[in-house]
Scaffold this motif. Structure first.
Motif, PDB file in Angstrom:
ATOM      1  N   MET A 228       0.889  -1.331   0.048  1.00  0.00           N
ATOM      2  CA  MET A 228      -0.072  -0.006  -0.049  1.00  0.00           C
ATOM      3  C   MET A 228       0.895   1.124  -0.131  1.00  0.00           C
ATOM      4  SD  MET A 228      -3.064   1.000   2.645  1.00  0.00           S
ATOM      5  CE  MET A 228      -3.638   2.450   2.445  1.00  0.00           C
TER       6      MET A 228
ATOM      7  N   SER B 142       1.476   2.430   6.184  1.00  0.00           N
ATOM      8  CA  SER B 142       0.176   1.773   5.703  1.00  0.00           C
ATOM      9  C   SER B 142      -0.970   1.799   6.877  1.00  0.00           C
ATOM     10  CB  SER B 142       0.254   0.414   5.611  1.00  0.00           C
ATOM     11  OG  SER B 142      -1.108  -0.561   5.628  1.00  0.00           O
TER      12      SER B 142
ATOM     13  N   ILE C 290      -3.488   0.023   7.046  1.00  0.00           N
ATOM     14  CA  ILE C 290      -4.280  -1.296   7.127  1.00  0.00           C
ATOM     15  C   ILE C 290      -4.813  -1.739   8.516  1.00  0.00           C
ATOM     16  CG2 ILE C 290      -2.385  -2.918   7.217  1.00  0.00           C
ATOM     17  CD1 ILE C 290      -3.822  -4.635   5.083  1.00  0.00           C
TER      18      ILE C 290
END
Length: 228
Positions: free
Chosen positions: A1, A204, A206
């Motif tokens: 990402m 990231s 996430i």
């Protein structure tokens, strides 16, 4: 990402008609803003969600196949449509646009021209010197320059905040961008803040298990640096 960014503005007025309002140039739609009827709450702050779109001219030579002529034709530019979420907090007078700063600038500038819309906004001013002092590590500082033949300078490294020019730019409120680490939402993250209104995470997101992780991250960042 990869890196994820959001644009933020301070707003005094943001009155948008119900439904979809087109942005037009020469009677051609180049974008729009639409109400969604959706609200969400983050850190006890209520946001109204809108949908935005904007078509940008990309200056780049491309070849396009023309089936009728059975040949490729060359063009020097083309149109690309961008769609993004917009979040508005009436209580904090903040507007977040989930798109890049260049698109956000052009989009908002066009919104101002529409008679049915009442929007007044300014850039969100960051105290980059204070933010640098909060960062365990300052990795980058950019600022305008008056040196002959130079309009701007940018320093990057592990200890940028000990460089004399970078220190002077931060102390004189001349810095335009800062990159560094901050603990946000339980994790050390490398972020970038610019005076043009960009919040960017190089780390990231996430781990942020929310519907709009970048908005969650941005709110947490603004709280962390004392803007909210």
């Amino acid at each position: 990402m990869g890196a994820t960014s959001i644009s933020v503005r301070q707003v005094e007025q943001f009155e948008i008609p119900e439904g979809k309002t087109n942005i037009e140039k020469a009677n051609i739609a180049i974008g729009s803003i639409s109400t969604t009827g959706q609200t969400l709450s983050i850190e006890r702050k209520v946001f109204t969600k809108f949908k935005g779109s904007y078509t940008k001219t990309i200056d780049d030579e491309i070849l396009v196949y023309n089936a009728d002529a059975d040949e490729y034709q060359q063009y020097e530019n083309y149109q690309k449509a961008f769609e993004f979420d917009i979040f508005y907090s009436a209580s904090d007078k903040l507007l977040f646009l989930s798109t890049t700063t260049p698109i956000a600038k052009k989009f908002l500038k066009e919104l101002e021209k529409i008679s049915e819309i009442n929007v007044q906004y300014t850039s969100l001013k960051f105290d980059l010197k204070a933010i640098s002092s909060m960062m365990p590590q300052t990795k980058g500082v950019s600022f305008n320059s008056t040196d002959e033949g130079v309009t701007s300078k940018s320093f990057s490294g592990d200890e940028v905040d000990v460089n004399d020019e970078a220190i002077e730019a931060l102390e004189n409120d001349e810095a335009t961008k800062i990159i560094g680490t901050l603990d946000i939402l339980g994790k050390s993250r490398t972020i970038m803040l610019t005076q043009s209104g960009t919040i960017l995470s190089f780390t990231s997101l996430i781990d942020i298990d929310k519907e709009f992780p970048m908005l969650e991250f941005s709110i947490a960042t603004l709280i962390q640096i004392g803007v909210l």
